[in-house]
Write a protein that holds these residues in place. Structure first.
Motif: not given
Length: 499
Positions: A52-60, A75-79, A83-87, A105-112
């Protein structure tokens, strides 16, 4: 460096690998740039917090609407508990203007799937104008296709439960049965001849052929090509080349492209498709320009240093690079302005008709928008989804993050269709007919325009259904809940590394 970059895997598989743009596994602790670390809590073993930290920091630094985003502590992503709540919280920020309906955010299904491989039943369903559930599309080589399921079949039962109404309970049952993770599904279907059949379909892996149908029609003295294209997979360009070669041999002068269920996919495939349709007189002229986040254009998105890959340069030496080493300026020199380059032998098309619906999105809309300034384009169906922004995947731990990072604009500098592309003829999807049936309402409108230069006048079925009394608005709303098609425009070109 130039566009001829050789990419090597660093332990990451999936769609971007197949697209020759690879994102590597990040550090074990989902490491973030040094400049950002002073705002973080002490790293713990909790990988969910770190993700969740990474999601926010990449978005930033890379989110298309990152201007005005709060800092980490605010923002505090850890609250957030997922992951979907962060998005969702990112999408709700004032900076987005309510425009972000695309991040996930995906587990790789979309990639396939975008690489041309899927592992589901291989069909989708919607309610028709009479509030009857029908098959809307089937991949021929999927388990559903091999079991004999066809577009237009009425589905009367799913896993033993009736589908003859559209209550929320019914919708939930359908989403669980058709789009859930169950290993099999039981269906009762009614064929067009009125006969009923019980089917049990097992989930399985199969290769996707996104061309669901193609044909050439004779309309007066003209030849009109028709192609149903369901997804911009990275493996589909040779299939498109073959279909357009046949159109050329047939002497096609007008083209109908059916994108009503196409949620998008590879930008590179959209470019190839554009060049198959566009006139050769446009060669060398601007097709579209990509505008990345300003932070990325200004080479300030330092967090992209964590997305690494190996590339071979002009000197023939393979080195470790990162996404930070790309140039994101909106110029041809940076690889972010595409020009037309005629593909194939089908030239001289006088008009192209696009059959569209609310699920027509992203790379589909890019194709349409590319062609609008350079030839006669007609849209038939319902207003499109509205997704002029795209992304590449960001690898976080074992997940792929997709957040909008760029917008595209065509030769006329237009790309603000966040509300969708409007149609020239409003027609509700006709699920009662298979693809290619000349009486199917959307196809019939295109063929009639080709013959007469005008659309026919159908009464809109947006009031009460003649058989169920359910409003068109309610049916559309329920169908939106059954729309699980991927919607995305994924950058798959080989961008240029900074000199």
């Amino acid at each position: 460096m130039n566009k001829s970059i050789v990419f090597l895997m660093i332990g990451v598989s999936g769609f971007l690998a197949s697209c020759k743009k690879n994102s590597a596994e990040p550090d074990a602790d989902n490491s973030t740039p040094v400049a950002e670390k002073n705002t973080l809590q002490t790293p713990t073993a909790n990988r969910d917090y770190l993700t969740r930290d990474s999601i926010f920091l990449y978005a930033k630094q890379t989110y298309f609407w990152n201007v005005g985003m709060p800092d980490y502590d605010t923002f505090n992503p850890r609250k957030y508990s997922s992951d979907n709540q962060v998005l969702a919280a990112l999408a709700a920020l004032p900076s987005t203007g309510g425009k972000d309906k695309y991040s996930f955010i995906d587990d790789g299904t979309v990639a396939g799937q975008l690489g041309g491989v899927s592992g589901d039943y291989g069909f989708s369903a919607n309610y028709d104008a009479s509030n009857l559930l029908r098959v809307k599309s089937v991949y021929a080589t999927s388990p559903a296709g091999l079991a004999g399921l066809r577009r237009g079949y009425q589905i009367t039962r799913v896993n033993g439960r009736t589908t003859l109404r559209t209550s929320q309970s019914d919708i939930d049952n359908l989403n669980d049965g058709i789009f859930g993770s169950n290993p099999s599904i039981s269906l009762t279907v009614v064929r067009p001849d009125g006969t009923s059949q019980d089917l049990v379909i097992n989930r399985g892996s199969y290769n996707i052929n996104p061309i669901l149908y193609s044909n050439t029609y004779t309309v007066g003295a003209k030849k009109v090509g028709y192609i149903v294209f369901n997804s911009f997979t990275t493996n589909s360009v040779p299939l498109l080349d073959a279909a357009f070669s046949k159109f050329s041999t047939d002497g096609v002068t007008e083209l109908i492209v059916d994108l009503r269920y196409n949620g998008g996919g590879s930008v590179a495939t959209a470019e190839a498709f554009t060049n198959l349709i566009a006139p050769s007189s446009q060669n060398g002229k601007v097709m579209y320009t990509t505008y990345w986040t300003k932070t990325m254009q200004d080479a300030q998105a330092t967090i992209l240093q964590n997305q690494k890959f190996y590339a071979k340069g002009n000197d023939g030496v393979t080195r470790l690079y990162s996404f930070f080493d790309y140039s994101y300026k909106p110029t041809a020199a940076a690889g972010n302005q595409e020009v037309f380059a005629k593909r194939g032998s089908l030239n001289g098309l006088t008009r192209v008709y696009f059959l569209v619906a609310g699920g027509t999105a992203s790379a589909s809309e890019l194709l349409i928008n590319n062609l609008k300034p350079v030839m006669d384009v007609k849209l038939i169906g319902r207003k499109t989804y509205g997704k002029p922004v795209g992304f590449f995947s960001i690898r976080i731990d074992k997940k792929d993050l997709y957040i909008p990072q760029f917008q595209t604009k065509n030769q006329a500098d237009f790309g603000d269709y966040f509300d969708g592309l409007t149609v020239d003829k409003d027609v509700v999807d006709d699920l009662t007919k298979d693809f290619g049936d000349t009486s199917e309402k959307l196809l019939a409108q295109a063929l009639n325009y080709s013959a007469t230069g005008a659309f026919t006048s159908y009464l809109k079925d947006n009031a009460l259904s003649s058989t169920s009394g359910v409003s068109r608005q309610v049916i559309d709303s329920n169908n939106e809940q059954l729309d699980h098609e991927f919607k995305g425009m994924i950058e798959t070109r080989k961008l240029k590394l900074k000199q």
